[in-house]
Design a protein around this motif. Structure first.
Motif, PDB file in Angstrom:
ATOM      1  N   ARG A  48       0.838  -1.201   0.000  1.00  0.00           N
ATOM      2  CA  ARG A  48       0.000   0.000   0.000  1.00  0.00           C
ATOM      3  C   ARG A  48       0.874   1.253   0.000  1.00  0.00           C
ATOM      4  O   ARG A  48       0.603   2.208  -0.739  1.00  0.00           O
ATOM      5  N   ASP A  49       1.919   1.262   0.831  1.00  0.00           N
ATOM      6  CA  ASP A  49       2.789   2.435   0.892  1.00  0.00           C
ATOM      7  C   ASP A  49       3.489   2.666  -0.443  1.00  0.00           C
ATOM      8  O   ASP A  49       3.609   3.804  -0.906  1.00  0.00           O
ATOM      9  N   THR A  50       3.946   1.591  -1.086  1.00  0.00           N
ATOM     10  CA  THR A  50       4.585   1.712  -2.396  1.00  0.00           C
ATOM     11  C   THR A  50       3.590   2.237  -3.428  1.00  0.00           C
ATOM     12  O   THR A  50       3.915   3.121  -4.232  1.00  0.00           O
ATOM     13  N   PHE A  51       2.376   1.692  -3.393  1.00  0.00           N
ATOM     14  CA  PHE A  51       1.332   2.123  -4.329  1.00  0.00           C
ATOM     15  C   PHE A  51       1.002   3.598  -4.139  1.00  0.00           C
ATOM     16  O   PHE A  51       0.893   4.355  -5.112  1.00  0.00           O
ATOM     17  N   GLU A  52       0.836   4.015  -2.879  1.00  0.00           N
ATOM     18  CA  GLU A  52       0.532   5.427  -2.600  1.00  0.00           C
ATOM     19  C   GLU A  52       1.667   6.324  -3.084  1.00  0.00           C
ATOM     20  O   GLU A  52       1.413   7.415  -3.612  1.00  0.00           O
ATOM     21  N   GLY A  53       2.904   5.878  -2.917  1.00  0.00           N
ATOM     22  CA  GLY A  53       4.041   6.670  -3.392  1.00  0.00           C
ATOM     23  C   GLY A  53       4.015   6.834  -4.906  1.00  0.00           C
ATOM     24  O   GLY A  53       4.252   7.931  -5.432  1.00  0.00           O
ATOM     25  N   LYS A  54       3.723   5.734  -5.608  1.00  0.00           N
ATOM     26  CA  LYS A  54       3.667   5.802  -7.070  1.00  0.00           C
ATOM     27  C   LYS A  54       2.532   6.701  -7.528  1.00  0.00           C
ATOM     28  O   LYS A  54       2.703   7.484  -8.469  1.00  0.00           O
ATOM     29  N   VAL A  55       1.382   6.611  -6.877  1.00  0.00           N
ATOM     30  CA  VAL A  55       0.251   7.463  -7.238  1.00  0.00           C
ATOM     31  C   VAL A  55       0.591   8.929  -6.998  1.00  0.00           C
ATOM     32  O   VAL A  55       0.259   9.799  -7.809  1.00  0.00           O
TER      33      VAL A  55
END
Length: 79
Positions: A48-55
């Protein structure tokens, strides 16, 4: 030789011991499942943290590009 008495003290203790062993095995299984669940939760939080960073990076890049396009259009219209 005496007949087996299921209500004897030894038989009762054997039943209690068998139940305790079953409970111990069940508790070990529950603890292992809890440990695996905690690992899965940690992995999902990391994802989730990686996804939020990419977004966030994509949103910032998109905003920057839109700002450049709007600035170019406004400059072009003023000419």
């Amino acid at each position: 030789m005496s007949a087996f008495d299921p209500h004897s003290t030894d038989a009762m203790f054997a039943k209690v011991l068998a139940k305790l062993e079953e409970q111990a095995a069940m508790l070990a299984e529950i603890r292992e499942n809890g440990r695996l669940t905690e690992i899965e939760i940690a992995n999902l939080k990391s994802w989730r943290d990686t996804f939020e960073g990419k977004v966030t990076v994509i949103a910032a890049g998109t905003s920057f590009v839109i700002g450049l396009v709007v600035s170019a259009v406004v400059s072009w219209l003023r000419k």
